[in-house]
Motif scaffolding. Structure first.
Motif, short mmCIF file in Angstrom:
data_model
loop_
_atom_site.label_atom_id
_atom_site.label_comp_id
_atom_site.label_asym_id
_atom_site.label_seq_id
_atom_site.Cartn_x
_atom_site.Cartn_y
_atom_site.Cartn_z
N GLU A 29 0.82 -1.20 0.00
CA GLU A 29 0.00 0.00 0.00
C GLU A 29 0.86 1.27 0.00
OE1 GLU A 29 -2.92 0.28 -0.65
OE2 GLU A 29 -4.02 -1.50 -0.06
N ALA A 30 2.03 1.18 0.62
CA ALA A 30 2.90 2.35 0.69
C ALA A 30 3.72 2.56 -0.57
CB ALA A 30 3.85 2.22 1.90
N SER A 31 3.75 1.58 -1.46
CA SER A 31 4.59 1.65 -2.66
C SER A 31 4.03 2.65 -3.67
CB SER A 31 4.69 0.27 -3.31
OG SER A 31 5.39 0.35 -4.53
N ALA A 32 4.93 3.34 -4.35
CA ALA A 32 4.52 4.26 -5.43
C ALA A 32 4.28 3.50 -6.73
CB ALA A 32 5.60 5.32 -5.65
N HIS A 33 4.68 2.21 -6.77
CA HIS A 33 4.47 1.38 -7.95
C HIS A 33 3.18 0.59 -7.81
CE1 HIS A 33 8.52 2.53 -8.82
NE2 HIS A 33 9.04 1.78 -7.87
N GLY B 107 1.22 -12.57 -9.19
CA GLY B 107 1.39 -11.21 -8.69
C GLY B 107 2.31 -10.42 -9.61
N GLY B 108 2.40 -9.14 -9.36
CA GLY B 108 3.29 -8.35 -10.19
C GLY B 108 3.44 -6.93 -9.67
N THR B 109 4.53 -6.32 -10.11
CA THR B 109 4.79 -4.91 -9.84
C THR B 109 4.95 -4.19 -11.16
OG1 THR B 109 5.95 -5.43 -7.78
CG2 THR B 109 6.35 -3.26 -8.73
N LEU B 110 4.20 -3.12 -11.32
CA LEU B 110 4.28 -2.28 -12.52
C LEU B 110 4.98 -0.98 -12.17
CD1 LEU B 110 0.75 -2.74 -14.12
CD2 LEU B 110 2.91 -3.07 -15.33
N ARG B 111 6.16 -0.77 -12.78
CA ARG B 111 6.91 0.46 -12.53
C ARG B 111 6.84 1.35 -13.77
NH1 ARG B 111 11.99 -0.43 -12.64
NH2 ARG B 111 11.93 -2.62 -13.27
N ASP B 112 6.54 2.61 -13.55
CA ASP B 112 6.55 3.58 -14.65
C ASP B 112 8.01 3.93 -14.97
OD1 ASP B 112 6.44 5.83 -16.32
OD2 ASP B 112 4.61 6.57 -15.39
N ILE B 113 8.48 3.52 -16.14
CA ILE B 113 9.87 3.76 -16.52
C ILE B 113 9.96 4.73 -17.70
CG2 ILE B 113 10.71 1.56 -15.61
CD1 ILE B 113 10.62 0.50 -18.53
N SER B 114 8.94 5.56 -17.86
CA SER B 114 8.88 6.45 -19.02
C SER B 114 10.08 7.39 -19.08
CB SER B 114 7.59 7.27 -18.99
OG SER B 114 6.46 6.43 -18.97
#
Length: 376
Positions: free
Chosen positions: A13-17, A113-120
């Motif tokens: 919940e605390a993650s920005a991703h 499960g997964g983590t989506l990181r914005d790498i733009s």
């Protein structure tokens, strides 16, 4: 155990991703963190209803690519990260890196499960760096060829005058012509050493591999070379695939391989000869052809072309020196990309160097198939 579950949920919940858990049997998302609302402007409680529309916004060239990996992930623990693009009307597309995870409980229930990181930001930085390096390398090759040609001409004229013109007794003209000849020759050597050093330095850096449209990224240096063909003294042309063809490559290194091979073609092709590059899609591979109608390569030399400090090295038609390392480095870099390089040539009829590298993995369905089906 509940304490650990609470701990990891609080971390998520605390993650920005964006972090999610998908139940394969139920066919829907069972958890998604608050970052979903910030990153995708959605409502987390409605994520399953919003998911089809979100998947439809994937870049068309990435839909089948992602579906291919999803089909592999549902079979067992995934190992590959995947980078995909999300389209935004009237705005630059958004890059995401998906890091998957796999869990199966005692009852056989499978959760992905997964983590989506914005790498733009990182991707745009890399694209700009690759664009700059591609233009720089092509421009250096054009300038080095043009300057080398001028110095070689001065060297030849000075040598001719020193041998053919009778100077008055005690004249310093022969000495000055000798200085001019030596300076011109040294200048050509210095220019080529600068280009070789650039290539060697690049080859010794770590690979930065990205899934890219090969034709799109190589168009930049090819455009530069075509623009500079007047200075190069040859007819230079290139053809690209009609549709995007993706491969996993280090754009900077691969560009330098291309330019090195084109430079070799210029070296051994007479003025007004042609040099051409073709990029084509084959079954599971991308093929790049570098063709010329130059003097060709003697059959006895061909088995040694790709050796370090090869005994097949020879000066160019205009006296260009060679280290015997260029083709060996090209072969090494191509092999780093799990590819192959080979040559066909006949003396007096030109040469064709061919590079084959694997295409980025896709499924058998057309690349523009809907990705929504992968969650069905």
């Amino acid at each position: 155990m509940p304490a650990f579950a609470d701990f990891f949920q609080n971390q998520a919940e605390a993650s920005a991703h964006v972090q999610f858990v998908y139940d394969l049997a139920a066919g829907h998302v069972v958890f998604i963190n608050a970052a979903y609302e910030q990153v995708f402007q959605g409502i987390r409680e409605l994520v399953n209803a919003e998911l089809p529309d979100l998947l439809q916004r994937l870049h068309p060239d990435d839909q089948a690519y992602l579906a291919h990996y999803w089909a592999r992930w549902v079979q067992g623990p995934p190992a590959n990260e995947v980078e995909v693009r999300l389209l935004h009307e009237g705005q630059p597309h958004q890059w995401f890196c998906l890091t998957p995870s796999y869990w199966q409980d005692a009852q056989g229930r499978v959760l992905l499960g997964g983590t989506l990181r914005d790498i733009s930001v990182m991707k745009r930085y890399q694209e700009n760096a690759d664009l700059f390096n591609s233009r720089k390398n092509a421009t250096l090759e054009i300038l080095s060829h043009d300057l080398s040609g001028a110095f070689i001409m001065v060297q030849q004229i000075a040598q001719f005058l020193r041998e053919e013109v009778t100077s008055p007794l005690n004249s310093r003209v022969p000495e000055m012509l000798g200085v001019l000849e030596t300076t011109s020759r040294d200048s050509v050597t210095m220019i080529r050493e600068l280009i070789n050093l650039e290539f060697l330095t690049s080859a010794n850096t770590d690979l930065k591999v990205n899934r890219v449209d090969v034709g799109a990224v190589l168009r930049v240096p090819l455009d530069q070379l075509q623009t500079g063909q007047r200075l190069l003294g040859h007819v230079f042309s290139y053809t690209l695939p009609a549709e995007p063809v993706y491969a996993n490559i280090d754009v900077n290194k691969f560009t330098q391989v291309l330019i090195n091979l084109v430079s070799n073609a210029f070296k051994f092709t007479p003025d007004a000869g042609f040099v051409a590059v073709r990029i084509e899609s084959g079954p599971g591979v991308v093929r790049i052809y570098i063709e010329d109608d130059g003097i060709g390569i003697p059959l006895a030399m061909q088995p040694y072309l790709f050796e370090r400090f090869t005994k097949a090295r020879r000066p160019g038609l205009r006296g260009e020196a060679t280290t015997g390392l260029g083709l060996a480095l090209c072969k090494t870099i191509v092999e780093w990309h799990y590819g192959h390089i080979f040559v066909t040539s006949q003396e007096g009829q030109g040469s064709t160097f061919t590079i084959e590298i694997p295409r980025a993995e896709t499924v058998d369905t057309p690349a523009r198939a809907g990705a929504v089906e992968m969650l069905g």
